[in-house]
Write a protein that holds these residues in place. Structure first.
Motif, PDB file in Angstrom:
ATOM      1  N   ALA A   1       0.828  -1.213   0.000  1.00 49.55           N
ATOM      2  CA  ALA A   1       0.000   0.000   0.000  1.00 49.55           C
ATOM      3  C   ALA A   1       0.862   1.263   0.000  1.00 49.55           C
ATOM      4  O   ALA A   1       0.488   2.285  -0.570  1.00 49.55           O
ATOM      5  N   ARG A   2       2.030   1.183   0.633  1.00 52.77           N
ATOM      6  CA  ARG A   2       2.910   2.358   0.735  1.00 52.77           C
ATOM      7  C   ARG A   2       3.472   2.777  -0.617  1.00 52.77           C
ATOM      8  O   ARG A   2       3.856   3.936  -0.800  1.00 52.77           O
ATOM      9  N   SER A   3       3.528   1.837  -1.551  1.00 49.10           N
ATOM     10  CA  SER A   3       4.107   2.154  -2.863  1.00 49.10           C
ATOM     11  C   SER A   3       3.070   2.143  -3.983  1.00 49.10           C
ATOM     12  O   SER A   3       3.410   2.359  -5.143  1.00 49.10           O
TER      13      SER A   3
ATOM     14  N   LEU B   1      -9.707  -1.398  -4.906  1.00 49.73           N
ATOM     15  CA  LEU B   1      -8.378  -0.933  -4.504  1.00 49.73           C
ATOM     16  C   LEU B   1      -7.611  -2.006  -3.736  1.00 49.73           C
ATOM     17  O   LEU B   1      -6.428  -2.260  -3.992  1.00 49.73           O
ATOM     18  N   ILE B   2      -8.290  -2.676  -2.809  1.00 48.27           N
ATOM     19  CA  ILE B   2      -7.618  -3.681  -1.989  1.00 48.27           C
ATOM     20  C   ILE B   2      -7.227  -4.899  -2.828  1.00 48.27           C
ATOM     21  O   ILE B   2      -6.213  -5.556  -2.567  1.00 48.27           O
ATOM     22  N   LYS B   3      -8.002  -5.185  -3.879  1.00 50.74           N
ATOM     23  CA  LYS B   3      -7.643  -6.265  -4.802  1.00 50.74           C
ATOM     24  C   LYS B   3      -6.374  -5.894  -5.588  1.00 50.74           C
ATOM     25  O   LYS B   3      -5.484  -6.731  -5.787  1.00 50.74           O
ATOM     26  N   GLU B   4      -6.307  -4.633  -6.024  1.00 53.03           N
ATOM     27  CA  GLU B   4      -5.132  -4.166  -6.762  1.00 53.03           C
ATOM     28  C   GLU B   4      -3.880  -4.216  -5.881  1.00 53.03           C
ATOM     29  O   GLU B   4      -2.802  -4.621  -6.333  1.00 53.03           O
ATOM     30  N   ILE B   5      -4.039  -3.833  -4.625  1.00 54.18           N
ATOM     31  CA  ILE B   5      -2.910  -3.860  -3.696  1.00 54.18           C
ATOM     32  C   ILE B   5      -2.455  -5.296  -3.440  1.00 54.18           C
ATOM     33  O   ILE B   5      -1.256  -5.581  -3.337  1.00 54.18           O
ATOM     34  N   SER B   6      -3.406  -6.226  -3.378  1.00 56.23           N
ATOM     35  CA  SER B   6      -3.049  -7.628  -3.127  1.00 56.23           C
ATOM     36  C   SER B   6      -2.213  -8.201  -4.270  1.00 56.23           C
ATOM     37  O   SER B   6      -1.309  -9.009  -4.046  1.00 56.23           O
ATOM     38  N   VAL B   7      -2.517  -7.779  -5.494  1.00 59.84           N
ATOM     39  CA  VAL B   7      -1.733  -8.238  -6.649  1.00 59.84           C
ATOM     40  C   VAL B   7      -0.292  -7.744  -6.526  1.00 59.84           C
ATOM     41  O   VAL B   7       0.669  -8.502  -6.722  1.00 59.84           O
ATOM     42  N   VAL B   8      -0.124  -6.465  -6.192  1.00 62.05           N
ATOM     43  CA  VAL B   8       1.214  -5.891  -6.018  1.00 62.05           C
ATOM     44  C   VAL B   8       1.961  -6.594  -4.880  1.00 62.05           C
ATOM     45  O   VAL B   8       3.169  -6.828  -4.962  1.00 62.05           O
ATOM     46  N   ALA B   9       1.204  -6.973  -3.833  1.00 56.48           N
ATOM     47  CA  ALA B   9       1.810  -7.619  -2.656  1.00 56.48           C
ATOM     48  C   ALA B   9       2.138  -9.090  -2.886  1.00 56.48           C
ATOM     49  O   ALA B   9       2.832  -9.706  -2.066  1.00 56.48           O
ATOM     50  N   GLY B  10       1.628  -9.658  -3.986  1.00 53.72           N
ATOM     51  CA  GLY B  10       1.846 -11.079  -4.239  1.00 53.72           C
ATOM     52  C   GLY B  10       1.023 -11.972  -3.336  1.00 53.72           C
ATOM     53  O   GLY B  10       1.392 -13.106  -3.034  1.00 53.72           O
ATOM     54  N   VAL B  11      -0.137 -11.451  -2.891  1.00 56.21           N
ATOM     55  CA  VAL B  11      -1.067 -12.221  -2.054  1.00 56.21           C
ATOM     56  C   VAL B  11      -2.280 -12.569  -2.917  1.00 56.21           C
ATOM     57  O   VAL B  11      -2.783 -11.709  -3.650  1.00 56.21           O
ATOM     58  N   ASP B  12      -2.732 -13.805  -2.851  1.00 55.62           N
ATOM     59  CA  ASP B  12      -3.864 -14.271  -3.664  1.00 55.62           C
ATOM     60  C   ASP B  12      -5.055 -13.318  -3.506  1.00 55.62           C
ATOM     61  O   ASP B  12      -5.619 -13.210  -2.418  1.00 55.62           O
TER      62      ASP B  12
ATOM     63  N   HIS C   1     -17.662  10.572  -0.107  1.00 56.57           N
ATOM     64  CA  HIS C   1     -16.465   9.888   0.391  1.00 56.57           C
ATOM     65  C   HIS C   1     -16.151   8.693  -0.500  1.00 56.57           C
ATOM     66  O   HIS C   1     -16.965   8.300  -1.348  1.00 56.57           O
ATOM     67  N   LEU C   2     -14.978   8.136  -0.311  1.00 56.98           N
ATOM     68  CA  LEU C   2     -14.577   6.939  -1.045  1.00 56.98           C
ATOM     69  C   LEU C   2     -15.663   5.877  -0.884  1.00 56.98           C
ATOM     70  O   LEU C   2     -16.142   5.630   0.223  1.00 56.98           O
ATOM     71  N   THR C   3     -16.053   5.244  -1.974  1.00 54.54           N
ATOM     72  CA  THR C   3     -17.137   4.260  -1.894  1.00 54.54           C
ATOM     73  C   THR C   3     -16.614   2.889  -1.488  1.00 54.54           C
ATOM     74  O   THR C   3     -15.431   2.580  -1.667  1.00 54.54           O
ATOM     75  N   ARG C   4     -17.515   2.065  -0.979  1.00 53.28           N
ATOM     76  CA  ARG C   4     -17.158   0.692  -0.610  1.00 53.28           C
ATOM     77  C   ARG C   4     -16.653  -0.070  -1.831  1.00 53.28           C
ATOM     78  O   ARG C   4     -15.695  -0.832  -1.760  1.00 53.28           O
ATOM     79  N   HIS C   5     -17.321   0.147  -2.978  1.00 51.51           N
ATOM     80  CA  HIS C   5     -16.947  -0.572  -4.193  1.00 51.51           C
ATOM     81  C   HIS C   5     -15.544  -0.184  -4.643  1.00 51.51           C
ATOM     82  O   HIS C   5     -14.740  -1.050  -5.025  1.00 51.51           O
ATOM     83  N   ARG C   6     -15.242   1.117  -4.603  1.00 55.24           N
ATOM     84  CA  ARG C   6     -13.908   1.563  -5.030  1.00 55.24           C
ATOM     85  C   ARG C   6     -12.837   1.001  -4.098  1.00 55.24           C
ATOM     86  O   ARG C   6     -11.768   0.588  -4.549  1.00 55.24           O
ATOM     87  N   PHE C   7     -13.111   0.966  -2.797  1.00 55.53           N
ATOM     88  CA  PHE C   7     -12.115   0.435  -1.875  1.00 55.53           C
ATOM     89  C   PHE C   7     -11.947  -1.076  -2.075  1.00 55.53           C
ATOM     90  O   PHE C   7     -10.840  -1.605  -1.959  1.00 55.53           O
ATOM     91  N   TYR C   8     -13.036  -1.762  -2.391  1.00 56.56           N
ATOM     92  CA  TYR C   8     -12.953  -3.200  -2.665  1.00 56.56           C
ATOM     93  C   TYR C   8     -12.009  -3.453  -3.846  1.00 56.56           C
ATOM     94  O   TYR C   8     -11.151  -4.343  -3.790  1.00 56.56           O
TER      95      TYR C   8
END
Length: 325
Positions: free
Chosen positions: A127-129, A237-248, A228-235
């Protein structure tokens, strides 16, 4: 008996839920959808809410089953019907509750997916990057750190007013279901991430004031209609971050971070009642699922590593056989 038209029951019920219980928008929308489906089914039978009997409700559940709806969906629809008729009875719209003795489909108890501490660390690091610019990266870091540090529901996180962050930096005031407030302690990393984001957010808001543009009351403002940021957008976002993190990505949702918060606390020796308070659970039975998650994980570790377990024995014998070649 009250003679108001049955067609208005849904709106009356939803208004009462919003006014008396402070039901969340998502809850009201779900009730509305389920009750409209029931109303549509009744209309095809030339029946109305005021004429419904127990048999009608049972036939509706059979219809839902025939549609191939999941047990959880059927249980939710029955719950909506029961709530409607409890309201109708209390308001004098009905002299009885035709759904009161009907039991729903037994739900399959599924334990939540669990993220390891190492996987969460990778998500927080990613998330930091992750982001188009410094502002996005700081915001994303704050979102992830707050979610894992507090176990907030995603709706509580994205809708967090900035005023809730202005007090003691060691604690965060969260407005939960039914308008109930709770205080949750923040980790040092979450405090640092939030302080940095608030500074950046406030600078942006000051620029908007100078340009005579409207400002936001939310910690994570956006141009969405909610403000404010929507639930759907954050959902997403967290999927995109998981790909970068190498987490399924299939393991990672805002809710699995909430599960990770609770499970990791419990594994660290935290009291179940304290976890219940921090999660905002009305019933400790809801919180107790995390003890089952922990028990299952411990069982896996024993089967994997205990010298007398079948799994460990197979691994050991395989290694021996390989060494002997």
């Amino acid at each position: 008996m009250n003679t108001r038209a049955p067609s208005s029951w849904i709106s009356m019920f939803l208004e009462a839920q919003a006014a008396e219980l402070g039901a969340a928008t998502n809850t009201l929308l779900a009730y509305g959808r389920d009750l409209k489906d029931f109303d549509g089914w009744l209309a095809r039978k030339n029946c109305t809410f005021d004429l419904v009997g127990r048999t009608d409700v049972e036939e509706y559940l059979v219809y839902c089953d025939a549609q191939g709806l999941a047990k959880s969906t059927r249980a939710r629809r029955l719950s909506a019907v029961k709530q409607l008729y409890r309201f109708a009875f209390e308001e004098g719209l009905r002299s009885d509750n035709p759904a009161i003795q009907i039991t729903g489909p037994g739900l399959d108890k599924k334990l939540p997916k669990v993220l390891s501490v190492e996987e969460v660390d990778r998500l927080l690091s990613a998330a930091r990057s992750f982001g188009r610019n410094d502002k996005d990266r700081v915001r994303n870091t704050c979102l992830m750190e707050l979610l894992y540090a507090t176990g907030m529901r995603v709706s509580e996180l994205v809708g967090l007013p900035v005023s809730a962050t202005r007090g003691d930096p060691r604690l965060l005031l969260i407005l939960g279901k039914g308008g109930k407030e709770r205080m949750v302690p923040l980790s040092p990393d979450a405090r640092d991430a939030m302080a940095l984001w608030i500074r950046m957010r406030d600078e942006n808001e000051a620029t908007r004031v100078a340009n005579k543009l409207p400002t936001s009351k939310f910690l994570f403002p956006s141009r969405a209609k909610e403000g404010h940021l929507t639930r759907h957008r954050f959902y997403l976002l967290i999927k995109e971050i998981s790909v970068v993190a190498g987490v399924d990505p299939s393991k990672v949702t805002p809710h699995t971070l909430r599960h990770a918060f609770a499970t990791h606390l419990l594994a660290g020796g935290a009291d179940l009642r304290a976890i219940q308070t921090m999660l905002g659970h009305a019933d400790i039975a809801t919180t107790e699922i995390y003890t089952h998650v922990l028990e299952e994980r411990l069982s896996e570790l024993v089967l994997e590593h205990h010298p007398l377990s079948e799994t460990a024995t197979r691994k050991s014998s395989g290694k021996t056989s390989s060494d002997g070649q």
